[in-house]
Structures are given as C-alpha cells and as structure tokens.
Design an enzyme around this catalytic site. Structure first.
Site, PDB file in Angstrom:
ATOM      1  N   GLU A 198     -10.775  38.365 -24.910  1.00 21.62           N
ATOM      2  CA  GLU A 198     -11.438  38.023 -26.173  1.00 21.62           C
ATOM      3  C   GLU A 198     -10.882  38.917 -27.276  1.00 21.62           C
ATOM      4  O   GLU A 198     -10.083  39.817 -27.016  1.00 21.62           O
ATOM      5  CB  GLU A 198     -12.958  38.201 -26.037  1.00 21.62           C
TER       6      GLU A 198
ATOM      7  N   HIS B 211     -21.411  37.816 -35.882  1.00 20.14           N
ATOM      8  CA  HIS B 211     -20.361  37.177 -35.074  1.00 20.14           C
ATOM      9  C   HIS B 211     -19.545  36.259 -35.977  1.00 20.14           C
ATOM     10  O   HIS B 211     -20.116  35.473 -36.740  1.00 20.14           O
ATOM     11  CB  HIS B 211     -20.978  36.371 -33.925  1.00 20.14           C
TER      12      HIS B 211
ATOM     13  N   ARG C 267     -14.431  41.855 -34.263  1.00 17.30           N
ATOM     14  CA  ARG C 267     -15.413  40.979 -34.904  1.00 17.30           C
ATOM     15  C   ARG C 267     -15.702  41.291 -36.362  1.00 17.30           C
ATOM     16  O   ARG C 267     -15.780  40.391 -37.196  1.00 17.30           O
ATOM     17  CB  ARG C 267     -16.730  41.056 -34.138  1.00 17.30           C
TER      18      ARG C 267
ATOM     19  N   HIS D 186     -25.611  38.622 -34.931  1.00 15.50           N
ATOM     20  CA  HIS D 186     -25.385  38.407 -33.504  1.00 15.50           C
ATOM     21  C   HIS D 186     -25.874  39.553 -32.624  1.00 15.50           C
ATOM     22  O   HIS D 186     -26.483  39.327 -31.595  1.00 15.50           O
ATOM     23  CB  HIS D 186     -23.894  38.196 -33.283  1.00 15.50           C
TER      24      HIS D 186
ATOM     25  N   ARG E 152     -19.455  46.435 -31.818  1.00 14.68           N
ATOM     26  CA  ARG E 152     -19.299  46.214 -30.369  1.00 14.68           C
ATOM     27  C   ARG E 152     -18.058  45.386 -30.048  1.00 14.68           C
ATOM     28  O   ARG E 152     -17.824  44.353 -30.664  1.00 14.68           O
ATOM     29  CB  ARG E 152     -20.526  45.493 -29.842  1.00 14.68           C
TER      30      ARG E 152
HETATM   31  C1  LIG Z   1     -25.303  33.609 -27.991  1.00  7.77           C
HETATM   32  C2  LIG Z   1     -24.987  34.962 -27.402  1.00  7.77           C
HETATM   33  C3  LIG Z   1     -23.836  35.121 -26.659  1.00  7.77           C
HETATM   34  C4  LIG Z   1     -23.528  36.372 -26.109  1.00  7.77           C
HETATM   35  N1  LIG Z   1     -22.408  36.507 -25.337  1.00  7.77           N
HETATM   36  C5  LIG Z   1     -22.161  37.692 -24.745  1.00  7.77           C
HETATM   37  C6  LIG Z   1     -21.063  37.833 -23.849  1.00  7.77           C
HETATM   38  O1  LIG Z   1     -20.322  36.893 -23.583  1.00  7.77           O
HETATM   39  N2  LIG Z   1     -20.861  39.052 -23.271  1.00  7.77           N
HETATM   40  C7  LIG Z   1     -21.662  40.131 -23.531  1.00  7.77           C
HETATM   41  O2  LIG Z   1     -21.406  41.201 -22.970  1.00  7.77           O
HETATM   42  N3  LIG Z   1     -22.712  40.011 -24.360  1.00  7.77           N
HETATM   43  C8  LIG Z   1     -22.991  38.832 -24.962  1.00  7.77           C
HETATM   44  N4  LIG Z   1     -24.071  38.714 -25.781  1.00  7.77           N
HETATM   45  C9  LIG Z   1     -24.958  39.865 -25.964  1.00  7.77           C
HETATM   46  C10 LIG Z   1     -25.816  40.050 -24.725  1.00  7.77           C
HETATM   47  O3  LIG Z   1     -26.185  38.796 -24.206  1.00  7.77           O
HETATM   48  C11 LIG Z   1     -27.076  40.834 -25.036  1.00  7.77           C
HETATM   49  O4  LIG Z   1     -26.802  41.953 -25.816  1.00  7.77           O
HETATM   50  C12 LIG Z   1     -27.713  41.349 -23.752  1.00  7.77           C
HETATM   51  O5  LIG Z   1     -27.869  40.288 -22.865  1.00  7.77           O
HETATM   52  C13 LIG Z   1     -29.026  42.012 -24.046  1.00  7.77           C
HETATM   53  O6  LIG Z   1     -29.772  42.129 -22.870  1.00  7.77           O
HETATM   54  P1  LIG Z   1     -31.212  42.779 -22.936  1.00  7.77           P
HETATM   55  O7  LIG Z   1     -31.708  42.832 -21.536  1.00  7.77           O
HETATM   56  O8  LIG Z   1     -31.152  44.029 -23.702  1.00  7.77           O
HETATM   57  O9  LIG Z   1     -32.070  41.780 -23.844  1.00  7.77           O
HETATM   58  P2  LIG Z   1     -32.392  40.214 -23.728  1.00  7.77           P
HETATM   59  O10 LIG Z   1     -31.594  39.556 -22.702  1.00  7.77           O
HETATM   60  O11 LIG Z   1     -32.358  39.664 -25.095  1.00  7.77           O
HETATM   61  O12 LIG Z   1     -33.900  40.216 -23.232  1.00  7.77           O
HETATM   62  C14 LIG Z   1     -34.936  40.684 -24.042  1.00  7.77           C
HETATM   63  C15 LIG Z   1     -36.247  40.416 -23.323  1.00  7.77           C
HETATM   64  O13 LIG Z   1     -37.294  41.105 -23.985  1.00  7.77           O
HETATM   65  C16 LIG Z   1     -38.414  40.251 -24.130  1.00  7.77           C
HETATM   66  N5  LIG Z   1     -39.212  40.766 -25.253  1.00  7.77           N
HETATM   67  C17 LIG Z   1     -38.894  40.886 -26.554  1.00  7.77           C
HETATM   68  N6  LIG Z   1     -39.892  41.489 -27.225  1.00  7.77           N
HETATM   69  C18 LIG Z   1     -40.872  41.755 -26.311  1.00  7.77           C
HETATM   70  C19 LIG Z   1     -42.134  42.361 -26.361  1.00  7.77           C
HETATM   71  N7  LIG Z   1     -42.636  42.855 -27.499  1.00  7.77           N
HETATM   72  N8  LIG Z   1     -42.873  42.426 -25.219  1.00  7.77           N
HETATM   73  C20 LIG Z   1     -42.410  41.940 -24.047  1.00  7.77           C
HETATM   74  N9  LIG Z   1     -41.196  41.373 -23.928  1.00  7.77           N
HETATM   75  C21 LIG Z   1     -40.433  41.294 -25.045  1.00  7.77           C
HETATM   76  C22 LIG Z   1     -37.796  38.879 -24.338  1.00  7.77           C
HETATM   77  O14 LIG Z   1     -38.743  37.867 -24.077  1.00  7.77           O
HETATM   78  C23 LIG Z   1     -36.677  38.953 -23.316  1.00  7.77           C
HETATM   79  O15 LIG Z   1     -37.172  38.674 -22.025  1.00  7.77           O
HETATM   80  C24 LIG Z   1     -24.393  37.467 -26.349  1.00  7.77           C
HETATM   81  C25 LIG Z   1     -25.547  37.295 -27.100  1.00  7.77           C
HETATM   82  C26 LIG Z   1     -25.849  36.056 -27.631  1.00  7.77           C
HETATM   83  C27 LIG Z   1     -27.092  35.906 -28.446  1.00  7.77           C
END
Ligand SMILES: Cc1cc2nc3c(=O)[nH]c(=O)nc-3n(C[C@H](O)[C@H](O)[C@H](O)COP(=O)(O)OP(=O)(O)OC[C@H]3O[C@@H](n4cnc5c(N)ncnc54)[C@H](O)[C@@H]3O)c2cc1C
Length: 432
Positions: free
Chosen positions: A110, A225, A267, A328, A363
């Site tokens: 990428e 993004h 990016r 993003h 990032r």
């Molecule tokens: C469209 C898209 C494509 C992406 N592609 C990539 C990629 O190809 N490679 C890569 O490395 N990264 C990618 N990313 C970034 C990556 O997906 C995220 O940064 C990463 O998955 C974050 O994981 P997380 O566990 O921190 O949060 P998330 O997976 O966002 O989970 C957050 C959780 O917290 C919960 N939550 C929120 N607020 C509360 C609250 N107050 N109380 C209880 N629960 C709560 C939500 O319901 C959810 O379950 C992408 C992001 C997006 C949006």
C-alpha cells in the site's frame, strides 16, 4: 456487577486482549452497538508483518517516514518485532489469509510501503480477523459478552481505577467492580460529518480520560484517508477505496482525466495534493481508475469494492470512480506506556483510542490492526503479571457516592463528551 476485568469495546483490540488473558479469570466485554459493528470489521487492506529480518530496517523507516519521524521508536520496534507472533496467533485461532499459487501467504503493498509486506484476506481482512476473534471469545466460558452496553464513566479515586459505570441494553445504569478496566472503544470518526468510521465511535474513552485528568497525547493528530467513494448523500459512512488498490496499480486523475500525483505517497501528503487539485479544478472529487488493475486481481482481491461500486452505479472495468478524502483514523489518544497502561493505576487503553506513539503524526497503511493487536496482547500479559486483586471496600464506597442522574440523559452525555474531545482535537494550531 463484578468482574475481574471489564473491557469496553469488541473490536480486534478488545477481543484479542480478552483471549490473551488466563482462562480462569472472569472477563466482561461490553460493546456500545452490536458486537460486529466495529471499525476492525471494516478494515479492507490488511495487516503488516515483518516478512524477514532483511525487511526490518525498511519497514521501520517506512513507518517513521510516514509518521514524520514523530513516532516513538521503541513502540515501532515492539510492533514490528511482535508481528510474526500475532500472525501465528491469528492463524491458530483459525483466521484465513489469501495465498499465492504455491499456497504460501500472499503479501500486498500500500501507499508509503517500499515493498509488499501486508497480509490480507481478499478485501475484507478486518472482518476475517475480527469475526474469528469474536467466535473464539464467544466460545470461552470465562468471557461474558454484553452488546448494546455503553461505558459511560469509570469509578476512580486517588488516581486508581476501581470499576466503571455502564448503561445496558434497556437503558439501565449500573456500576461494575473490576480489578482492571480496559478502554478499547476505537476512534472518533462518529464526531465528524464525513468519516469512514462507524458513527457510534465517538471517542467516549478519550472524553472520560479528559474528564478525570488522565494523560492524553497528540489529540490533534487525525488522519484523513485520501480515497473514499464520493457520494452526494450526507451523514452516510464513507466507503473506503482501499489503499491497496493504488498499491496494485490504480491511478488518480483530475477533471481532465490526467494524472496529477504519485498515487503511492503517504496518506497525509496525498490527501493534501488531492485537496489542492479539487480546488484548482473547482470539483468535489477526483477520479480513480481501477482499469489499470488486472481483471483477475479485481475479482480475487477486491470483490467487495467492485460490488460496492457496481451497487452505486459504477462499473470499475469500464469507467473511473469519483473519490474524495474523508476522516479515517485517530493517531492521538489516551497516553499509554509500552504495556498499554494509562497514567491511572489499573486502567489500560488499547487500539485506536490509545496513543503509544507508534504512528507519530501520520499512520502508515495497515499498521493499525497490527498495532491494536500487539499492544492488546501486552496489556493482557501485564495485567496477568500484576494479578487480579480487587478492593471491594473502596469500590463500594465509590459506587454508593456515584450520582447516576449525571448519566441518565444519554444524548446530552454523548453531546458533552463529543464536545470535550473535539475541543482538544481542534485546539489552536491543529491544521486538520
Ligand atoms: C473503513 C476502514 C478501513 C480500514 N482498513 C484498515 C486496514 O486495512 N488495515 C489496518 O491496519 N487498519 C485499517 N483500519 C483501521 C483499523 O480498522 C482500526 O484502527 C482498528 O480496527 C481499531 O480497532 P479497535 O479495537 O481499537 O476499535 P474498533 O474496532 O473500532 O472497536 C471499537 C469498539 O468499541 C465499542 N465502543 C465504542 N464506544 C463505546 C463505549 N462508550 N462503551 C462500550 N463500547 C464502546 C464499539 O462498539 C466497538 O465494539 C481501517 C478503518 C476503517 C474505518
């Protein structure tokens, strides 16, 4: 309620952290929406992995360069060095990754990467990883899972966390005693009009941290993004046109269908160039040409994206797609050390809501899933080392003194939390 560990968030960081904790401790995972509505599910491109020692320096340099050399070098080193282990764990849990013709794991590339070092599953890598982790978590008898349950505050005294206040599915508020609380609530895209994130990801943990004077870092570092599908519909989650499309040869054109930029720039720089071009052209978007990608590759690697475009009236094999930059990713967050500990005792933060400095100011593509997983595992191991003792006396005192009326109007609370976060994100000097 009482539990040994309360994890707020069912994205890849929260789930993996739970799975890395001993099976004889009680873990509760709460999630604001349905379990699968996390940004982790949306990740398309993939997850970076150190393929061999020969690539270490180049991977390190690419991450630092993308981050404008503001990255925490030790965090970067930990992330890269731990990547093979994390991949092994994921394969062990049953996650599947795309393979080449010889059956070996395939690697894609990428923007900002000097070489192919990203493992992926078609263009739905995040779904594959997170659904696998979710299935494993649901099968563990020591993990209790509560969806549509929101973390609204933590219970703390003298810089130590004793539990939390949660709002369950029926709107009922309750306090939870826990030896540790883990904040894994993801990014802040829900506070923006145009974002690739789910709208319920509103930086609640960051707001809670700000409220209690817990240290935060780089809150003004927000990633836009460069390429999301352009639509005239407002307030819809912006569909990502994955960076790996450009890694595999997609080109960007101005309004006269001429190339105007190196498509593989990091990016933030590419975003800037696209905005400049849109301004010069007086347009709302630029064009992305996927016809430069071999048809077979489109079928095998990018089926989800091809289908999304088709659904919205574009045949990627015959015409260009309108694309525009959107919010993003959040590089800043709750400041944590290398074990994901916040500045408050017994409180950890992991995933996008945390800031361990890996990403610096920007990032590098596909470093986020990896970073989330690596530092979630470190948090789990650190808690295990410390032990799971609770202090029921102090918890009971704090629970009794909690004024629940503060949390009753959830919309007002979310507005207040959102304002707290955005004020810091948009503070003077921030140019996002
Ligand atoms: C469209 C898209 C494509 C992406 N592609 C990539 C990629 O190809 N490679 C890569 O490395 N990264 C990618 N990313 C970034 C990556 O997906 C995220 O940064 C990463 O998955 C974050 O994981 P997380 O566990 O921190 O949060 P998330 O997976 O966002 O989970 C957050 C959780 O917290 C919960 N939550 C929120 N607020 C509360 C609250 N107050 N109380 C209880 N629960 C709560 C939500 O319901 C959810 O379950 C992408 C992001 C997006 C949006």
């Amino acid at each position: 309620m009482n539990t040994d560990i309360l994890i707020a968030g069912s994205g890849c960081s929260g789930l993996y952290c739970a799975l890395q904790l001993p099976e004889d401790v009680n873990i509760t995972i709460i999630s604001k929406s349905e379990f699968k509505y996390s940004d982790s599910y949306l990740a398309q491109g993939g997850m970076c992995v150190l393929r061999s020692e020969d690539d270490y320096q180049s991977y390190f340099d690419d991450t630092m360069k993308a981050g404008h050399y503001e990255n925490d070098e030790k965090s970067v080193e930990i992330m890269i060095r731990s990547s093979v282990d994390v991949l092994k764990d994921l394969l062990g849990y049953g996650a599947v990754f795309s393979r080449d013709e010889e059956g070996n794991i395939a690697y894609t590339r990428e923007g900002g990467h000097s070489t192919n070092r990203i493992v992926y599953y078609e263009d739905t890598t995040g779904k594959e990883i997170t659904a696998t982790l979710l299935m494993q978590a649901k099968n563990r008898t020591n993990i209790k899972m509560m969806d549509h349950t929101t973390l609204v505050d933590i219970l703390c005294e003298d810089n130590k966390c004793y539990g939390a206040v949660i709002r369950n599915e029926d709107g009922k508020l309750e306090t939870v005693e826990a030896a540790y609380v883990v904040l894994a609530t993801g990014g802040i895209g829900g506070l923006y009009k145009h974002s690739t994130n789910y709208s319920h990801l509103t930086g609640d943990s960051v707001a809670i941290a700000l409220k209690h004077g817990i240290e935060v870092k780089n809150l003004d570092y927000v990633q836009i993004h460069p390429t999301t599908f352009y639509t005239e519909q407002e307030n819809e989650r912006c569909f990502l046109m994955s960076e790996s499309l450009r890694g595999e040869g997609a080109l960007l054109y101005d309004k006269n269908m001429n190339r105007f930029v190196d498509e593989l720039l990091p990016r933030d720089i590419l975003t800037e160039k696209i905005f400049e071009q849109m301004k010069a052209d007086g347009t709302e978007h630029v064009w992305e040409d996927l016809r430069t990608i071999p048809s077979e590759e489109l079928d095998n690697h990018f089926n989800n994206i091809v289908e999304h475009c088709r659904y919205n009236g574009y045949n990627v094999r015959e015409e260009c797609i309108p694309v525009v930059p959107s919010q993003h990713y959040f590089m800043g967050g709750i400041k944590v050390d290398y074990e994901s500990k916040t500045s408050m005792d017994n409180l950890y933060a992991i995933g996008e809501t945390a800031c361990n400095g890996v990403h610096g100011k920007n990032r590098l593509a596909s470093n986020s899933l990896l970073e989330s997983l690596v530092f979630a595992k470190r948090a789990a191991h650190d808690m295990t080392e410390q032990g799971f003792e609770t202090d029921s006396g102090t918890y009971a005192k704090l629970a009794k003194a909690t004024d629940m009326s503060e949390y009753e109007d959830i919309d007002a609370l979310q507005r207040y939390y959102g304002e707290l976060v955005l004020k810091e994100v948009n503070h003077e000097g921030n140019n996002n």
